[in-house]
Design a protein around this motif. Structure first.
Motif, PDB file in Angstrom:
ATOM      1  N   VAL A 238       0.944  -1.239   0.012  1.00  0.00           N
ATOM      2  CA  VAL A 238      -0.097  -0.121  -0.194  1.00  0.00           C
ATOM      3  C   VAL A 238       0.919   1.232  -0.053  1.00  0.00           C
ATOM      4  O   VAL A 238       1.459   1.225   0.529  1.00  0.00           O
ATOM      5  N   ALA A 239       0.177   2.126  -0.956  1.00  0.00           N
ATOM      6  CA  ALA A 239       1.579   3.336  -1.680  1.00  0.00           C
ATOM      7  C   ALA A 239       0.769   4.213  -1.084  1.00  0.00           C
ATOM      8  O   ALA A 239      -0.581   4.982  -1.602  1.00  0.00           O
ATOM      9  N   TYR A 240       1.376   5.006   0.037  1.00  0.00           N
ATOM     10  CA  TYR A 240       1.151   7.263  -0.473  1.00  0.00           C
ATOM     11  C   TYR A 240       1.414   7.639   0.096  1.00  0.00           C
ATOM     12  O   TYR A 240       2.322   6.907   0.833  1.00  0.00           O
ATOM     13  N   GLY A 241       1.195   8.909   0.484  1.00  0.00           N
ATOM     14  CA  GLY A 241       1.351   9.748   0.554  1.00  0.00           C
ATOM     15  C   GLY A 241       3.223  10.220  -0.219  1.00  0.00           C
ATOM     16  O   GLY A 241       2.528   9.652  -1.717  1.00  0.00           O
ATOM     17  N   PRO A 242       3.976  10.630   0.157  1.00  0.00           N
ATOM     18  CA  PRO A 242       5.941  10.663  -1.113  1.00  0.00           C
ATOM     19  C   PRO A 242       4.850   9.346  -1.376  1.00  0.00           C
ATOM     20  O   PRO A 242       6.493   9.054  -2.639  1.00  0.00           O
ATOM     21  N   GLY A 243       5.122   8.160  -0.563  1.00  0.00           N
ATOM     22  CA  GLY A 243       5.140   6.339  -0.744  1.00  0.00           C
ATOM     23  C   GLY A 243       5.052   6.473  -2.350  1.00  0.00           C
ATOM     24  O   GLY A 243       4.814   5.652  -3.026  1.00  0.00           O
ATOM     25  N   MET A 244       3.680   7.167  -2.911  1.00  0.00           N
ATOM     26  CA  MET A 244       3.292   6.749  -4.110  1.00  0.00           C
ATOM     27  C   MET A 244       4.121   6.931  -5.635  1.00  0.00           C
ATOM     28  O   MET A 244       3.084   6.647  -6.094  1.00  0.00           O
ATOM     29  N   HIS A 245       4.559   7.176  -5.726  1.00  0.00           N
ATOM     30  CA  HIS A 245       6.073   7.589  -6.978  1.00  0.00           C
ATOM     31  C   HIS A 245       6.237   6.263  -6.869  1.00  0.00           C
ATOM     32  O   HIS A 245       6.456   5.709  -8.507  1.00  0.00           O
ATOM     33  N   MET A 246       6.407   5.095  -5.819  1.00  0.00           N
ATOM     34  CA  MET A 246       6.349   4.496  -6.438  1.00  0.00           C
ATOM     35  C   MET A 246       5.358   3.221  -7.074  1.00  0.00           C
ATOM     36  O   MET A 246       5.852   2.599  -8.032  1.00  0.00           O
ATOM     37  N   LEU A 247       3.575   4.262  -7.254  1.00  0.00           N
ATOM     38  CA  LEU A 247       3.482   3.224  -7.936  1.00  0.00           C
ATOM     39  C   LEU A 247       2.912   4.436  -9.494  1.00  0.00           C
ATOM     40  O   LEU A 247       2.208   4.157 -10.162  1.00  0.00           O
ATOM     41  N   ARG A 248       3.250   5.543  -9.182  1.00  0.00           N
ATOM     42  CA  ARG A 248       3.124   6.397 -10.318  1.00  0.00           C
ATOM     43  C   ARG A 248       3.256   5.603 -11.731  1.00  0.00           C
ATOM     44  O   ARG A 248       5.270   5.182 -11.759  1.00  0.00           O
ATOM     45  N   ALA A 249       2.818   6.000 -12.730  1.00  0.00           N
ATOM     46  CA  ALA A 249       3.737   5.782 -13.990  1.00  0.00           C
ATOM     47  C   ALA A 249       4.648   6.092 -14.382  1.00  0.00           C
ATOM     48  O   ALA A 249       5.685   5.652 -15.061  1.00  0.00           O
ATOM     49  N   ASP A 250       4.875   7.366 -14.161  1.00  0.00           N
ATOM     50  CA  ASP A 250       5.675   8.168 -14.821  1.00  0.00           C
ATOM     51  C   ASP A 250       6.810   8.591 -13.925  1.00  0.00           C
ATOM     52  O   ASP A 250       8.092   9.404 -14.119  1.00  0.00           O
ATOM     53  N   THR A 251       6.850   8.571 -12.698  1.00  0.00           N
ATOM     54  CA  THR A 251       8.055   8.544 -11.580  1.00  0.00           C
ATOM     55  C   THR A 251       8.368   7.479 -10.793  1.00  0.00           C
ATOM     56  O   THR A 251       9.757   7.336 -10.422  1.00  0.00           O
ATOM     57  N   SER A 252       8.134   6.134 -11.226  1.00  0.00           N
ATOM     58  CA  SER A 252       8.735   4.856 -10.478  1.00  0.00           C
ATOM     59  C   SER A 252       9.565   4.331 -10.948  1.00  0.00           C
ATOM     60  O   SER A 252       9.592   3.554 -11.630  1.00  0.00           O
ATOM     61  N   PRO A 253      10.820   4.480  -9.687  1.00  0.00           N
ATOM     62  CA  PRO A 253      12.245   3.496 -10.004  1.00  0.00           C
ATOM     63  C   PRO A 253      11.774   2.450  -9.999  1.00  0.00           C
ATOM     64  O   PRO A 253      12.840   1.838 -10.626  1.00  0.00           O
ATOM     65  N   VAL A 254      10.876   1.738  -9.443  1.00  0.00           N
ATOM     66  CA  VAL A 254      10.408   0.370  -9.470  1.00  0.00           C
ATOM     67  C   VAL A 254       9.335  -0.612 -10.264  1.00  0.00           C
ATOM     68  O   VAL A 254       9.255  -1.511 -10.672  1.00  0.00           O
ATOM     69  N   ALA A 255       9.571   0.366 -11.612  1.00  0.00           N
ATOM     70  CA  ALA A 255       7.857   0.210 -12.666  1.00  0.00           C
ATOM     71  C   ALA A 255       8.297  -1.495 -12.844  1.00  0.00           C
ATOM     72  O   ALA A 255       7.723  -2.608 -12.947  1.00  0.00           O
TER      73      ALA A 255
END
Length: 149
Positions: free
Chosen positions: A69-86
Motif C-alpha cells: 500500500v503506497a500513500y503520501g510521498p510513497g505514491m511515487h512507487m506506483l506512479r507511471a511517470d516517476t516509479s523507479p521500480v516499475a
C-alpha cells in the motif's frame, strides 16, 4: 498381534490424510506492507521483502497473499511517470499472479493532481483505493500482518 498390525496399517493410511487436514486448518499467511517514502532504496527493500516472503512460503509449500500500500510521498512507487521500480513491480506481479496486490492511495493521487495541475497515471499492476491509511487499517482488522520498512 492382529490388533497391533491393524492399528499400524491404519496409521500408515491415515497419516497422510491427517497431515492434509492440518494443512487445510492452517491460518492463511497475509502481509500488508506500507510505503510512505519517495526513496528508491525503501521501495526496493519493500520489493525484496515481498520476494523473500513469497520464496519462504513457496519453499514450505504454502501460499501467502501480499498487499503493498503506497500513500503520501510513497505514491511515487506506483506512479507511471516517476516509479523507479516499475519493472520490478511488473515482474513480481507476473511471478505470483493473484497473490500480490499493489494499492495506490486515491487521496494522495488527487492531492498530487491538484498540486501538479494534471492527471496522474499509476502503473497498470496497481489498483486505486480510496485511502492508503484506511486500507492498511482494514487489512489489519481482517487479521493481516503489517510491515513498515
Amino acid at each position: 498381534m492382529r490388533v497391533i498390525l491393524g492399528l499400524a496399517l491404519a496409521g500408515l493410511l491415515l497419516g497422510p490424510l491427517a497431515s492434509v487436514g492440518l494443512a487445510a486448518d492452517q491460518k492463511p499467511h497475509r502481509v500488508a506492507i506500507q510505503v510512505d517514502q519517495n526513496d528508491p532504496a525503501v521501495m526496493n527493500m519493500v520489493l525484496n521483502n515481498a520476494t523473500h516472503v513469497i520464496e519462504h512460503y513457496r519453499g514450505k509449500g504454502e501460499d501467502v497473499d501480499l498487499e503493498i500500500v503506497a500513500y503520501g510521498p510513497g505514491m511515487h512507487m506506483l506512479r507511471a511517470d516517476t516509479s523507479p521500480v516499475a519493472d520490478r513491480i511488473k515482474h513480481l506481479k507476473e511471478m505470483v499472479p493473484g497473490k500480490i496486490q499493489f494499492s495506490a492511495c486515491n487521496n494522495t493521487k488527487q492531492s498530487m493532481e491538484k498540486a501538479e495541475a494534471h492527471a496522474i497515471a499509476i502503473v497498470p499492476e496497481a489498483a486505486i483505493v480510496p485511502s492508503g491509511v484506511v486500507r492498511l487499517m482494514e487489512l489489519q482488522e481482517q487479521g493481516w500482518s503489517y510491515v513498515r520498512p
